[in-house]
Design a protein around this motif. Structure first.
Motif, short mmCIF file in Angstrom:
data_model
loop_
_atom_site.label_atom_id
_atom_site.label_comp_id
_atom_site.label_asym_id
_atom_site.label_seq_id
_atom_site.Cartn_x
_atom_site.Cartn_y
_atom_site.Cartn_z
N UNK A 2 -34.32 7.03 36.03
CA UNK A 2 -35.38 6.16 35.49
C UNK A 2 -34.94 5.38 34.26
N UNK A 3 -33.89 5.82 33.60
CA UNK A 3 -33.40 5.13 32.39
C UNK A 3 -32.35 4.07 32.72
N UNK A 4 -32.13 3.79 34.00
CA UNK A 4 -31.03 2.90 34.38
C UNK A 4 -31.51 1.66 35.14
N UNK A 5 -32.68 1.16 34.79
CA UNK A 5 -33.25 -0.01 35.47
C UNK A 5 -32.26 -1.18 35.46
N UNK A 6 -32.04 -1.75 36.64
CA UNK A 6 -31.18 -2.92 36.76
C UNK A 6 -29.70 -2.61 36.84
N UNK A 7 -29.32 -1.35 36.79
CA UNK A 7 -27.89 -0.99 36.75
C UNK A 7 -27.28 -0.99 38.15
N UNK A 8 -26.10 -1.57 38.27
CA UNK A 8 -25.33 -1.48 39.51
C UNK A 8 -24.67 -0.11 39.58
N UNK A 9 -24.77 0.53 40.72
CA UNK A 9 -24.19 1.86 40.90
C UNK A 9 -23.46 1.93 42.23
N UNK A 10 -22.70 3.00 42.40
CA UNK A 10 -22.20 3.39 43.72
C UNK A 10 -22.98 4.63 44.11
N UNK A 11 -23.68 4.55 45.23
CA UNK A 11 -24.49 5.67 45.70
C UNK A 11 -23.64 6.54 46.62
N UNK A 12 -23.69 7.86 46.39
CA UNK A 12 -22.95 8.80 47.23
C UNK A 12 -23.89 9.71 47.99
N UNK A 13 -23.76 9.72 49.32
CA UNK A 13 -24.58 10.57 50.17
C UNK A 13 -23.71 11.14 51.29
N UNK A 14 -23.74 12.43 51.47
CA UNK A 14 -22.93 13.07 52.51
C UNK A 14 -23.52 12.78 53.90
N UNK A 15 -22.66 12.77 54.95
CA UNK A 15 -23.13 12.45 56.30
C UNK A 15 -24.29 13.31 56.78
N UNK A 16 -24.30 14.61 56.42
CA UNK A 16 -25.38 15.48 56.90
C UNK A 16 -26.71 15.19 56.24
N UNK A 17 -26.70 14.40 55.14
CA UNK A 17 -27.95 14.00 54.48
C UNK A 17 -28.46 12.67 55.01
N UNK A 18 -27.76 12.10 55.99
CA UNK A 18 -28.23 10.89 56.68
C UNK A 18 -28.25 11.25 58.16
N UNK A 19 -29.43 11.32 58.74
CA UNK A 19 -29.51 11.82 60.11
C UNK A 19 -30.67 11.14 60.84
N UNK A 20 -30.92 11.60 62.06
CA UNK A 20 -32.09 11.12 62.79
C UNK A 20 -33.33 11.81 62.24
N UNK A 21 -34.49 11.25 62.50
CA UNK A 21 -35.72 11.73 61.85
C UNK A 21 -36.03 13.19 62.17
N UNK A 22 -35.83 13.62 63.42
CA UNK A 22 -36.14 15.00 63.79
C UNK A 22 -35.09 15.98 63.25
N UNK A 23 -33.92 15.47 62.92
CA UNK A 23 -32.87 16.33 62.39
C UNK A 23 -32.89 16.45 60.88
N UNK A 24 -33.81 15.76 60.22
CA UNK A 24 -33.86 15.77 58.76
C UNK A 24 -34.34 17.11 58.22
N UNK A 25 -33.99 17.40 56.99
CA UNK A 25 -34.35 18.65 56.32
C UNK A 25 -35.86 18.71 56.09
N UNK A 26 -36.53 19.61 56.81
CA UNK A 26 -38.00 19.71 56.71
C UNK A 26 -38.45 20.26 55.35
N UNK A 27 -37.56 20.95 54.64
CA UNK A 27 -37.94 21.55 53.36
C UNK A 27 -37.87 20.55 52.20
#
Length: 369
Positions: free
Chosen positions: A275-300
């Protein structure tokens, strides 16, 4: 202070510094893996612990005793090499006991030690064979037996599985881990294989450019990489890294991401760290298992958000299907369930778990916390 202490150790060859002021403390019974690409300094560090290379500056201490100037034979360490380094003219029993014989251990004591180690490693039936009559996995067990029989303070492993085929490498990984759990020995293990590092270690030192980039448990290294190198090196497939821009509204931060069709998608960050970084350019890191199909997403998770992206490639991998799409101008790999029907060209909903997202500074490549 650790059982093995690497204290501000530097190694230079002339004007070339290959290891810079390295600090690592290894506790007794710990399994430390040094991992990194070729030329990162990991094997040089292992050789300095073994006494095969002198330290340019700093100190290596084992069980409270400085090793500076101490010969390899007097360090009470045992090393298992990539090449096994077995004597071809000796049988297995003779190879295992050779070090004991050189130290003047009585034959009855040697025979007892050989029997115990052979039983532990399940190579009793091989004791009369020569190395040329053994498979790669059997030779590796003999090399380990030769190290174990000496009961050293520290075991050093130098890429011991790299000459084995893929299946045998997995089997031997399991055997080494079981051995460590049973004996509680102190191990320093060098590899360039990050899967070996994650599966075997109690702690990992990720090395690059002569520096330890991050030191931590496998979970810490995997979930909370300190910089973009660690994020990209550890994991298979590696962490997805792509550009985004932080936007804040009402105290809530989102990552704005350009999709392949020019549309900008928004993914809300979990928590308020960004929230303190408004307007900042970043590199976003997300592992493959955290990007999935809707039914395979983490329900918790309460931070799963969906974006529609065009599928470029699908890679069936048995239990999973890896799906490649473009986010922020970079190819991103998602891990779908095996039975999801998706094909190249589809515009498909990708479920992204933003609890697992990390942000990096694109200039310094360091983690933004």
């Amino acid at each position: 202070m650790g059982f093995l202490k690497i204290d501000k150790v530097t190694k230079s060859f002339g004007a070339l510094t290959v290891l810079s002021e390295t600090d690592i403390a290894v506790e007794e019974g710990e399994f430390l893996v040094l991992v990194g690409p070729s030329g990162c300094g990991k094997s040089t560090l292992l050789n300095m612990i073994a006494g095969l290379e002198p330290v340019s500056s700093g100190d290596i201490v084992i069980d409270g005793r400085s090793m500076n100037g101490v010969r390899p034979a007097d360090r009470n360490i045992a090393m298992v090499f990539q090449s096994y380094a077995l004597y071809p003219n000796m049988n297995v029993a003779e190879n295992i006991s050779f070090g004991l014989e050189m130290h003047g251990v009585a034959k009855a004591e040697r025979d007892k030690a050989i029997g115990e180690v052979a039983e532990l490693l399940q190579i009793t039936h091989l004791l009369k064979r020569k190395p040329g009559q053994l498979s790669g996995g059997q030779r590796q067990r003999v090399a380990m037996g030769r190290a174990l029989v000496r009961d050293p303070d520290v075991f050093l492993f130098d890429e011991p599985l790299s000459n084995l085929d893929a299946k045998l490498r997995v089997d031997m990984r399991t055997e080494i881990k079981k051995l460590h759990q049973k004996l509680g020995t102190t191990i320093v293990y060098v590899t360039h294989d990050q899967i070996e590092a994650l599966t075997l270690s109690t702690r990992i030192a990720v090395m690059f450019g002569g520096h330890v980039q991050q030191l931590g448990t496998p979970k810490e290294i995997y979930d909370n990489p300190a910089n973009m190198f660690v994020a990209g090196f550890m994991g298979s497939p590696s962490m997805n890294l792509f550009p985004a821009k932080v936007a804040v509204s009402g105290g809530k931060a989102v990552a704005k991401i350009r999709l392949a069709d020019g549309v900008t998608a928004e993914l809300p960050f979990a928590g308020d760290a960004m929230a303190a970084h408004d307007g900042r350019d970043i590199v976003l890191g997300i592992r493959p298992e955290a990007i999935t199909d809707e039914l395979g997403a983490d329900r918790s998770s309460n931070a799963v958000h969906t974006i529609n992206a065009k599928v470029e490639v699908t890679e069936p991998a048995g239990s999973d299907t890896y799906v490649v799409a473009e986010l922020g101008g970079e190819e991103v790999t998602a891990r779908f369930r095996a039975d999801v029907e998706v094909k190249p060209g589809d515009v498909f909903p990708f479920a992204v778990n933003m609890e697992k997202a990390v942000a990096f500074d694109p200039e310094t490549e360091m983690r933004i916390r």
